[in-house]
Design an enzyme around this catalytic site. Structure first.
Site, short mmCIF file in Angstrom:
data_model
loop_
_atom_site.label_atom_id
_atom_site.label_comp_id
_atom_site.label_asym_id
_atom_site.label_seq_id
_atom_site.Cartn_x
_atom_site.Cartn_y
_atom_site.Cartn_z
N GLU A 1 0.82 -1.23 0.00
CA GLU A 1 0.00 0.00 0.00
C GLU A 1 0.84 1.27 0.00
OE1 GLU A 1 -0.98 -2.64 1.83
OE2 GLU A 1 -3.01 -3.00 1.10
N HIS B 1 -10.39 -4.11 10.90
CA HIS B 1 -10.97 -4.02 9.57
C HIS B 1 -12.28 -3.25 9.56
CE1 HIS B 1 -8.02 -7.11 8.77
NE2 HIS B 1 -8.30 -7.07 7.49
#
Lengths: 449, 370
Positions: A184, A253
């Site tokens: 990322e 998450h």
């Protein structure tokens, strides 16, 4: 006899399509053999046999859509039973008996959406999921603008971890639909550099939870460079992906980053609710000369809405009144709008007409629309699927206090998630998340009812 | 009931497919015999054979950077320059040697020790110095400062204040060159300190995977602020840092402008021929502290003095010019005078130029109107 039930194959899967049977009645299967292909909301999955035996009955025909999780789709006779010579015959004979298979009707995933009556469009519309609308926005912009490309994890060959980029590889090829390694920080920086070099990247984060690894490039490299360069260095990039709580995936998450990004000058931050806004705003985001953080929501991906056909862009920085009402203003964005709509139905039954503002863009914030509604209703509740502290709700309340104080007949309340990391246990998770009933209570409270 | 998460796509192996061998049997044998494991490698770079005018130009550019930085140091001491200010003194040969191998369509990006890169890219000294003093006529209208300067017109993409952030950004510039097919490449400078940041390796991986036209230049000035390479790096031969990504590396004497120019040519040829990225480690040295506020007590005065005396890139070029008969002392003095005039002009300009209008506070936040 063992009943094979359709399993949940993703955290948000409630139903699936039985795409294909890979066995027939009477077949003998071993543990690990593939039984069927199931299409979920995210991907096509293969269903394996846990135990060996003989397939006695297939209860659901291939091609059946909307099969609910937990539905019995096949019956397998154990190996001991099959060992008897007569077993296959018995199994086949058993088939018609079990034929009354419970094939679920397509479920009403649109229950909440159905309340979205007031948004009407001129011209032709089509019914689309948010997922499809996002895909169409990207595809349409890629057709007209060669500099636009998509990069991220699993965006190409896998067709998108949440199927949002489905079909793009086939149409635009691997130069413009780029699978990245799981990296990322690296690909957010690479995309930002490509934008500085004249391209218009769409960087997909599998979820915004993973973008925390990349937030330095979103803020320090993308958001600030135009200012630091005295206006010379453009960075027309879109960072997009699902944001907020999904379903039972735990604290790491499940987080709403809207307040984080919305606090940064130099960024545009968008968080749509409906498919029409998702499409129209993503088109505007891709065309914007500024860096955009585009926050989607996994739980909305499968919901369907009317979407205007053709090239319809929705302006950045404009909120929308999704329900008109005279008694109280509910301000929300993203999935919170659905919760507000649900609450409005309950309130209407009790004689309270709520006006609902979908902020849609969180930076720049359309304070004019919020203040106009406050002037009309004199009461306000902010509804946010996120933490309460230093939230979008905090900002809206501040704006109302600073610029709309004289219009207030009651203190503004905020209804948000509970101020804890999101727990896993189903009951705790439910207790932690935003709920329509709490919105109803808050609305009544500010109406002194 | 078990389930597999195998997606249905053309290239993913089925769950039932036989697993691939877990180790490459050739790996150990190959690495023992050759650290490059047999991947294609560029040839050993040759020291550049400069013409007289070329060498004089290199000398002039290095001198410009040196004198500019000395003056910036003085202005900092006088309070005309604020904040962080990282001087390039000692490292001049690196940027001069590399830039000379580039085309105008190429892109350059670096970190916060960026004044030299800008001057050598052809950005007027006034605009750089006026940015240092925070004036409206600065290259960033006074809103960036020493660490945040850019000139798209000169192919210079900053000027980045976060250690190693420029590495994926530069890789992205290379991605854009390849995407557009414009034949350009991106030179991405970073220091020995930055070479320990994870995003550098994320960039190496993607650059090699996609064969991006990027030259990674590690300016190894031996100290990451106060920490020497030996104290911070398990592999202190930084040119090897690309090996596990198959990015070939070359170690170069960064105090010799012609060695740098030669290596830059090797790198440019490698990248332009479509072979993907290359890594150059330039062994160099900064004479001053990490920034103006660094007392540099982590090294001895003797170490710095010895480096200045024995390895100074400008003095070396000067000797080579005289010995080669390319110019005499008088001509070099003339060049020195010209350079001093440029720097003095820039400093005077930067001191006298007005500060930005207060209305500039609110401009350039966003490009669009919403």
């Amino acid at each position: 006899m063992a009943e094979i039930k359709l399993p949940a194959m993703s955290p948000t899967m409630e139903e699936g399509t039985l795409a294909k049977w890979l066995v027939a009645e009477g077949d003998v299967v071993k543990p690990g053999d593939l039984l069927a292909e199931i299409e979920t909301d995210k991907a096509t999955m293969e269903l394996e046999a846990d135990d060996g035996g003989t397939v006695v009955t297939l209860h659901v025909a291939a091609g059946t859509e909307g099969v609910k999780v937990g539905t019995v789709i096949a019956t397998i006779a154990g190996e001991d039973e099959v060992a008897a010579p007569a077993a296959p015959v018995v199994a086949k004979a058993a088939a018609p008996v079990a034929a009354a298979a419970p094939v679920a009707a397509p479920i009403a995933a649109e229950a909440v959406v159905a309340a979205t009556a007031p948004v009407a469009f001129d011209g032709p519309v089509k019914r689309q999921t948010v997922r499809e609308a996002l895909r169409d926005a990207m595809a349409e912009e890629m057709r007209t603008t060669p500099e636009v490309f998509v990069m991220g994890e699993e965006v190409a060959e896998y067709q998108g971890a949440y199927k949002v980029t489905q079909g793009l590889l086939e149409e635009f090829g691997p130069q413009r639909v780029v699978d990245t390694p799981i990296t990322e920080y690296g690909f957010a920086g690479l995309g930002t550099g490509a934008a500085m070099g004249g391209l218009k990247p769409i960087v997909e984060f599998m979820t915004f939870n993973f973008a925390m690894q990349a937030i330095d490039h979103i803020i320090n490299s993308a958001a600030k460079t135009n200012y630091m360069s005295g206006g010379q260095m453009r960075c027309p990039i879109v960072f997009r992906g699902p944001n907020g709580a999904a379903s039972r995936v735990g604290a790491q998450h499940s987080q709403n980053y809207a307040p984080w990004y919305a606090s940064v000058p130099g960024l545009i931050v968008i968080a749509p609710y409906s498919a029409a806004d998702a499409k129209g705003l993503l088109k505007s985001a891709i065309r914007s000369p500024d860096p955009v953080v585009f926050l989607e929501n996994e739980l909305l991906y499968g919901q369907s809405f009317d979407v205007p056909e053709g090239d319809v862009a929705v302006p950045i920085g404009k909120a929308s009144v999704v329900r008109a009402g005279r008694d109280v203003t509910l301000v929300s964005y993203s999935i919170g709008v659905g919760v507000a709509l649900e609450a409005a139905k309950t309130l209407a039954a009790e004689g309270i007409e709520a006006e609902i503002i979908d902020l849609r863009t969180l930076r720049p914030l359309d304070t004019a629309t919020v203040l106009a509604s406050l002037k009309k209703t004199n009461r306000m509740v902010v509804v946010e699927e996120g933490w309460p502290v230093c939230s979008i709700a905090s900002e809206i309340i501040t704006v109302a206090m600073e610029q709309g104080f004289d219009d207030l007949d009651a203190p503004i309340l905020r209804v948000t998630n509970v101020d804890v990391p999101l727990p896993y246990a189903a009951n705790l998770e439910k207790a932690a998340l935003l709920k329509a009933e709490d919105v109803v209570s808050a609305a009544k409270k500010v109406c002194y009812k | 009931m078990a389930r597999t998460a195998t997606p249905k796509s053309g290239t993913k192996p089925k769950a039932s497919a036989a697993p691939a061998a877990l180790t490459d049997p050739a790996a150990n044998a190959a690495s023992a015999k050759d650290s490059s494991r047999g991947w294609p490698r560029p040839p050993e770079p040759k020291r550049h054979k400069a013409t007289g005018p070329e060498l004089l130009d290199f000398y002039r550019q290095m001198l410009l950077v040196r004198r500019f930085e000395e003056r910036a140091g003085q202005l900092y001491g006088m309070g005309m320059i604020g904040g962080f200010c990282h001087l390039y003194i000692g490292q001049e040969a690196v940027v001069v040697g590399i830039q000379a191998a580039l085309r105008p369509t190429d892109s350059v990006i670096t970190g916060y020790r960026d004044h030299g890169h800008m001057l050598v890219a052809g950005i007027p000294a006034e605009a750089v110095m006026a940015e240092l003093t925070g004036r409206a006529a600065g290259i960033s209208k006074g809103k960036g400062g020493s660490m945040h300067m850019f000139s798209v017109e000169h192919g210079f993409y900053g000027g980045h204040g976060i250690v190693a952030a420029q590495v994926p950004l530069g890789t992205g510039l290379a991605f854009a060159h390849k995407y557009k097919g414009d034949g350009g490449l991106a030179v991405t400078y970073f220091g020995d300190g930055a070479s320990n940041q994870g995003q550098v390796y994320e960039s190496f991986n993607m650059a090699e995977l996609w064969k991006l036209p990027v030259i990674f230049v590690i300016e190894n000035n031996q100290y990451a602020m106060g920490t020497s390479v030996n104290r911070s790096s398990s592999e202190d031969q930084l040119y090897r840092r690309g090996e596990s990504f198959r990015v070939p590396g070359l170690q170069v004497d960064g105090m010799d402008v012609l060695a740098v120019r030669g290596a830059a040519q090797t790198a440019v040829d490698w990248v332009r021929s479509g072979k993907g990225p290359i890594l150059l480690e330039l062994k160099t040295y900064r004479y001053r502290g990490h920034s103006m506020s660094d007392p540099a007590k982590y090294r001895s005065r003797e170490e710095v003095a010895a480096m200045r005396e024995k390895s100074d890139p400008i003095e070396a070029a000067k000797r080579e010019i005289i010995e080669g008969g390319f110019a005499d002392e008088a001509r070099l003095k003339e060049i020195d005078k010209e350079v001093r005039a440029i720097v003095t002009g820039a400093a005077d300009f930067a001191e006298e130029a007005p500060e930005p209008e207060l209305s500039e506070l609110y401009t350039d936040v966003l490009v669009g109107t919403y």
